[in-house]
Design a protein around this motif. Structure first.
Motif, PDB file in Angstrom:
ATOM      1  N   THR A   1       0.837  -1.194   0.000  1.00 33.91           N
ATOM      2  CA  THR A   1       0.000   0.000   0.000  1.00 33.91           C
ATOM      3  C   THR A   1       0.875   1.249   0.000  1.00 33.91           C
ATOM      4  O   THR A   1       2.067   1.185   0.319  1.00 33.91           O
ATOM      5  CB  THR A   1      -0.928   0.029   1.228  1.00 33.91           C
ATOM      6  N   ALA A   2       0.280   2.376  -0.341  1.00 29.02           N
ATOM      7  CA  ALA A   2       1.016   3.646  -0.363  1.00 29.02           C
ATOM      8  C   ALA A   2       1.558   3.963   1.019  1.00 29.02           C
ATOM      9  O   ALA A   2       0.904   3.701   2.034  1.00 29.02           O
ATOM     10  CB  ALA A   2       0.099   4.761  -0.850  1.00 29.02           C
ATOM     11  N   THR A   3       2.758   4.512   1.060  1.00 24.74           N
ATOM     12  CA  THR A   3       3.443   4.828   2.307  1.00 24.74           C
ATOM     13  C   THR A   3       3.857   6.290   2.284  1.00 24.74           C
ATOM     14  O   THR A   3       4.440   6.759   1.295  1.00 24.74           O
ATOM     15  CB  THR A   3       4.688   3.936   2.487  1.00 24.74           C
TER      16      THR A   3
ATOM     17  N   GLY B   1       6.627   1.962  -7.149  1.00 24.76           N
ATOM     18  CA  GLY B   1       6.270   1.238  -8.359  1.00 24.76           C
ATOM     19  C   GLY B   1       6.278  -0.241  -8.035  1.00 24.76           C
ATOM     20  O   GLY B   1       7.288  -0.760  -7.537  1.00 24.76           O
ATOM     21  N   VAL B   2       5.181  -0.934  -8.285  1.00 23.88           N
ATOM     22  CA  VAL B   2       5.027  -2.324  -7.849  1.00 23.88           C
ATOM     23  C   VAL B   2       4.855  -3.228  -9.064  1.00 23.88           C
ATOM     24  O   VAL B   2       3.985  -2.990  -9.918  1.00 23.88           O
ATOM     25  CB  VAL B   2       3.804  -2.473  -6.918  1.00 23.88           C
ATOM     26  N   ALA B   3       5.675  -4.268  -9.143  1.00 25.23           N
ATOM     27  CA  ALA B   3       5.589  -5.221 -10.241  1.00 25.23           C
ATOM     28  C   ALA B   3       4.497  -6.252  -9.957  1.00 25.23           C
ATOM     29  O   ALA B   3       4.002  -6.388  -8.834  1.00 25.23           O
ATOM     30  CB  ALA B   3       6.930  -5.923 -10.429  1.00 25.23           C
ATOM     31  N   ALA B   4       4.136  -6.997 -10.992  1.00 29.38           N
ATOM     32  CA  ALA B   4       3.188  -8.092 -10.831  1.00 29.38           C
ATOM     33  C   ALA B   4       3.869  -9.241 -10.086  1.00 29.38           C
ATOM     34  O   ALA B   4       5.103  -9.361 -10.110  1.00 29.38           O
ATOM     35  CB  ALA B   4       2.697  -8.557 -12.200  1.00 29.38           C
ATOM     36  N   PRO B   5       3.119 -10.097  -9.385  1.00 29.79           N
ATOM     37  CA  PRO B   5       3.729 -11.247  -8.694  1.00 29.79           C
ATOM     38  C   PRO B   5       4.540 -12.085  -9.678  1.00 29.79           C
ATOM     39  O   PRO B   5       4.120 -12.315 -10.822  1.00 29.79           O
ATOM     40  CB  PRO B   5       2.521 -12.011  -8.154  1.00 29.79           C
ATOM     41  N   ALA B   6       5.716 -12.547  -9.222  1.00 34.76           N
ATOM     42  CA  ALA B   6       6.616 -13.287 -10.106  1.00 34.76           C
ATOM     43  C   ALA B   6       7.311 -14.400  -9.344  1.00 34.76           C
ATOM     44  O   ALA B   6       7.587 -14.276  -8.141  1.00 34.76           O
ATOM     45  CB  ALA B   6       7.645 -12.345 -10.727  1.00 34.76           C
ATOM     46  N   ALA B   7       7.587 -15.485 -10.043  1.00 33.58           N
ATOM     47  CA  ALA B   7       8.390 -16.561  -9.478  1.00 33.58           C
ATOM     48  C   ALA B   7       9.847 -16.119  -9.435  1.00 33.58           C
ATOM     49  O   ALA B   7      10.249 -15.192 -10.152  1.00 33.58           O
ATOM     50  CB  ALA B   7       8.227 -17.818 -10.328  1.00 33.58           C
TER      51      ALA B   7
ATOM     52  N   ARG C   1       8.354   5.009 -12.720  1.00 39.61           N
ATOM     53  CA  ARG C   1       8.425   6.163 -13.617  1.00 39.61           C
ATOM     54  C   ARG C   1       7.029   6.715 -13.885  1.00 39.61           C
ATOM     55  O   ARG C   1       6.822   7.936 -13.936  1.00 39.61           O
ATOM     56  CB  ARG C   1       9.116   5.780 -14.923  1.00 39.61           C
ATOM     57  N   ARG C   2       6.058   5.822 -14.084  1.00 37.97           N
ATOM     58  CA  ARG C   2       4.685   6.291 -14.303  1.00 37.97           C
ATOM     59  C   ARG C   2       4.144   6.983 -13.054  1.00 37.97           C
ATOM     60  O   ARG C   2       3.427   7.980 -13.145  1.00 37.97           O
ATOM     61  CB  ARG C   2       3.780   5.114 -14.691  1.00 37.97           C
ATOM     62  N   ALA C   3       4.470   6.450 -11.886  1.00 36.77           N
ATOM     63  CA  ALA C   3       4.011   7.067 -10.640  1.00 36.77           C
ATOM     64  C   ALA C   3       4.567   8.472 -10.496  1.00 36.77           C
ATOM     65  O   ALA C   3       3.856   9.403 -10.103  1.00 36.77           O
ATOM     66  CB  ALA C   3       4.417   6.208  -9.439  1.00 36.77           C
ATOM     67  N   GLU C   4       5.846   8.647 -10.826  1.00 38.72           N
ATOM     68  CA  GLU C   4       6.462   9.969 -10.718  1.00 38.72           C
ATOM     69  C   GLU C   4       5.905  10.917 -11.785  1.00 38.72           C
ATOM     70  O   GLU C   4       5.691  12.105 -11.511  1.00 38.72           O
ATOM     71  CB  GLU C   4       7.978   9.844 -10.838  1.00 38.72           C
ATOM     72  N   ALA C   5       5.664  10.406 -12.986  1.00 38.36           N
ATOM     73  CA  ALA C   5       5.154  11.257 -14.049  1.00 38.36           C
ATOM     74  C   ALA C   5       3.739  11.724 -13.764  1.00 38.36           C
ATOM     75  O   ALA C   5       3.372  12.876 -14.054  1.00 38.36           O
ATOM     76  CB  ALA C   5       5.183  10.513 -15.382  1.00 38.36           C
ATOM     77  N   THR C   6       2.930  10.840 -13.185  1.00 39.00           N
ATOM     78  CA  THR C   6       1.528  11.187 -12.894  1.00 39.00           C
ATOM     79  C   THR C   6       1.341  11.690 -11.473  1.00 39.00           C
ATOM     80  O   THR C   6       0.216  11.959 -11.062  1.00 39.00           O
ATOM     81  CB  THR C   6       0.627   9.959 -13.122  1.00 39.00           C
TER      82      THR C   6
ATOM     83  N   GLN D   1       1.513  10.175  -8.594  1.00 41.16           N
ATOM     84  CA  GLN D   1       0.743   9.279  -7.754  1.00 41.16           C
ATOM     85  C   GLN D   1       1.670   8.622  -6.743  1.00 41.16           C
ATOM     86  O   GLN D   1       2.836   8.347  -7.051  1.00 41.16           O
ATOM     87  CB  GLN D   1       0.054   8.199  -8.590  1.00 41.16           C
ATOM     88  N   PRO D   2       1.185   8.325  -5.534  1.00 41.34           N
ATOM     89  CA  PRO D   2       2.063   7.698  -4.535  1.00 41.34           C
ATOM     90  C   PRO D   2       2.394   6.254  -4.846  1.00 41.34           C
ATOM     91  O   PRO D   2       3.407   5.731  -4.379  1.00 41.34           O
ATOM     92  CB  PRO D   2       1.249   7.804  -3.237  1.00 41.34           C
ATOM     93  N   LEU D   3       1.551   5.566  -5.648  1.00 35.45           N
ATOM     94  CA  LEU D   3       1.790   4.154  -5.953  1.00 35.45           C
ATOM     95  C   LEU D   3       1.167   3.816  -7.294  1.00 35.45           C
ATOM     96  O   LEU D   3       0.023   4.182  -7.565  1.00 35.45           O
ATOM     97  CB  LEU D   3       1.205   3.260  -4.852  1.00 35.45           C
ATOM     98  N   VAL D   4       1.927   3.116  -8.134  1.00 33.78           N
ATOM     99  CA  VAL D   4       1.413   2.609  -9.411  1.00 33.78           C
ATOM    100  C   VAL D   4       1.813   1.147  -9.521  1.00 33.78           C
ATOM    101  O   VAL D   4       2.966   0.781  -9.252  1.00 33.78           O
ATOM    102  CB  VAL D   4       1.976   3.410 -10.611  1.00 33.78           C
ATOM    103  N   ARG D   5       0.857   0.310  -9.907  1.00 32.47           N
ATOM    104  CA  ARG D   5       1.110  -1.126 -10.082  1.00 32.47           C
ATOM    105  C   ARG D   5       1.245  -1.438 -11.570  1.00 32.47           C
ATOM    106  O   ARG D   5       0.533  -0.892 -12.395  1.00 32.47           O
ATOM    107  CB  ARG D   5      -0.032  -1.945  -9.481  1.00 32.47           C
ATOM    108  N   HIS D   6       2.134  -2.362 -11.871  1.00 38.11           N
ATOM    109  CA  HIS D   6       2.294  -2.800 -13.256  1.00 38.11           C
ATOM    110  C   HIS D   6       1.117  -3.676 -13.649  1.00 38.11           C
ATOM    111  O   HIS D   6       0.654  -4.520 -12.885  1.00 38.11           O
ATOM    112  CB  HIS D   6       3.587  -3.600 -13.414  1.00 38.11           C
ATOM    113  N   HIS D   7       0.617  -3.456 -14.843  1.00 43.71           N
ATOM    114  CA  HIS D   7      -0.402  -4.345 -15.375  1.00 43.71           C
ATOM    115  C   HIS D   7      -0.315  -4.331 -16.889  1.00 43.71           C
ATOM    116  O   HIS D   7      -0.131  -3.286 -17.507  1.00 43.71           O
ATOM    117  CB  HIS D   7      -1.807  -3.921 -14.920  1.00 43.71           C
ATOM    118  N   GLU D   8      -0.428  -5.505 -17.478  1.00 48.86           N
ATOM    119  CA  GLU D   8      -0.424  -5.632 -18.925  1.00 48.86           C
ATOM    120  C   GLU D   8      -1.859  -5.633 -19.406  1.00 48.86           C
ATOM    121  O   GLU D   8      -2.627  -6.539 -19.108  1.00 48.86           O
ATOM    122  CB  GLU D   8       0.275  -6.930 -19.354  1.00 48.86           C
TER     123      GLU D   8
END
Length: 485
Positions: free
Chosen positions: A352-354, A360-366, A382-387, A389-396
């Protein structure tokens, strides 16, 4: 707990203000300032007959008595005047002698005695603005002293954590800095370590208070406060969600105590974390095997979790701050690099945002896919800083889900090749696109002049050989910028 409505600086004891020889203030009625512990949080000047609606509480109210037209008249008016100041939470009343009144009205002094409001005589040579300036100066000195105390305490706690017996050393240091007792409790509520002295009844009340913060999440608060007689109690949950708690008991509660205890919480969270047992041994083994040439597939299971999230964070870049972030996210795997803090967080723990950090948070990975997840987290940051926002999650999704990653990355590199190596242009283009082409908002986000933004975007348009007013072009560039590192 800190009062969110309290002023940002410590209050000034009225006795300290009276001790200033340059002001020449003299208390002539009401309870003694030093014995009563009277403190001033603000200074307010008013000649209103009823200042109640304009007071916030804690004021030294200054008046020249313009509203007192008959000093020798009825006591009822002055009784009501003093009572209303007290009802509003006023700390003291300052009466300026001259030019309206030669002396402080005797009826006003008697009313202050009856109602228990300190009355201070302000001599003719002292201006009200001079009194206010003296209060702000004393507040600044108190704030500086408090900041120095907190800094020295944090340094002392960090030094204690480096000792061979870190947990007892941190507790001893904390108890000494707070002037009370500090106790570490285990997940079952048992007292594991303690420093400082406290009565048995106080210790029992403190143990009961820690049960509040040891409740299962999300019902449990991070901290709780209470009193046992005249003793101030505080309980703090240690990071990681394993049920450890810190309790403190002090006779006095200073403004910086919560911050000092917070530093101890971070250190104790790390010292009592999973990495102190079998988990750390397994992770150390994984590191050794990687260094000796083992594959990620072989070493991955030693990390203790099937899937992980890579988190990139940018904020207050100090080792203590990075450790605090790791404790807040429930992980001991943190790499505080110079430019960005990188963390591995078990996928079953929500990120969560702190406060104070952009994540910037990646998707779960092995484990074998963590390098790709590291790239995802970098892009999300980078997207979080550009927009902003305190937190941005990666999603395809959208185009990214339809195109093979290798092809998308190759297309992005070719499209943005004219900007390669020019970070200022790339960052400006990314921010400008994220803010829908707003010159002013982009300038604010980058802390540059709007004309600089216009010049950089024009340069980008020239180098890329395209029309940035075309929405299709903007969409393609935004997609490409999301792919490049």
């Amino acid at each position: 707990m800190a009062d969110p409505t309290a002023p940002p600086t410590p209050p000034v004891p009225l006795a300290a203000l009276l001790a200033r020889e340059d002001l020449g203030l003299r208390q002539i009625a009401g309870p003694g300032a030093e014995a009563a512990g009277t403190a001033v949080q603000w200074v307010h000047t008013s000649e209103m007959a009823d200042p109640y609606p304009y007071l916030l509480g804690g004021e030294l109210l200054l008046t020249a008595g313009v509203h007192i037209t008959d000093p020798a008249g009825s006591d009822a008016y002055l009784d009501d005047y003093v009572a209303r100041i007290l009802a509003a939470g006023g700390a003291a009343l300052g009466f300026g002698v001259a030019p309206v009144h030669d002396t402080v009205p005797r009826a006003l002094a008697e009313a202050c005695d009856r109602y228990g409001l300190p009355l201070v005589e302000v001599p003719p040579r002292t201006t009200f603005s001079g009194v206010a300036r003296a209060v702000w100066r004393l507040m600044a000195e108190a704030r500086h002293a408090e900041l120095r105390r907190v800094t020295e305490a944090q340094q002392g706690l960090a030094t204690a954590a480096a000792r061979p017996d870190p947990v007892p050393a941190v507790l001893r240091q904390l108890a000494a800095r707070l002037g009370g007792a500090a106790v570490l409790y285990g997940p079952d509520g048992a007292e594991l370590q303690a420093a400082g002295r406290a009565r048995d009844a106080t210790r029992e009340a403190l143990r009961a208070l820690t049960e509040v913060v040891r409740r299962p999440a999300p019902a449990a608060p991070a901290s709780a406060a209470d009193t046992a007689g005249s003793t101030h109690l505080a309980a703090y949950a240690l990071g990681g969600g394993r049920g450890f708690a810190l309790g403190t008991a002090t006779e006095r509660r200073e403004p910086g105590d919560h911050t000092i205890a917070g530093a101890a919480v971070v250190l104790l969270s790390l010292l009592t974390g999973e990495h102190q047992g079998a988990t750390e041994a397994a992770r150390s083994a994984a590191l050794v095997r990687l260094l000796l040439g083992a594959s990620p597939e072989e070493t991955g299971p030693l990390l203790g979790s099937g899937l992980w999230r890579v988190v990139h964070a940018r904020g207050e870049h100090t080792p203590l701050a990075a450790s605090a972030l790791a404790a807040a996210l429930g992980s001991g795997l943190v790499d505080p690099r110079e430019d960005v803090v990188r963390l591995l967080v078990p996928a079953d723990r929500e990120v969560t945002a702190t406060d104070g950090w952009t994540l910037g948070v990646a998707a779960p990975a092995a484990p074998e896919d963590l390098p790709a997840a590291d790239v995802q987290a970098a892009r999300a940051l980078r997207r979080a800083e550009a927009t902003r926002q305190p937190l941005v999650r990666h999603h395809e999704s959208g185009l990214g889900a339809l195109i093979a990653p290798e092809e998308a990355d190759a297309h992005a590199r070719v499209l943005l090749a004219p900007l390669a190596g020019n970070e200022a242009l790339t960052a400006t283009l990314r921010t400008w696109l994220s803010l829908h082409g707003s010159w002013d908002r982009t300038a604010t986000a980058l802390s540059v002049h709007r004309n600089t933004v216009r010049q950089r975007i024009a340069r980008c348009e020239s180098l890329l050989g395209t029309d940035l007013n075309d929405p299709d072009v903007r969409m393609e560039l935004w997609f490409a910028l999301g792919r490049v590192s």
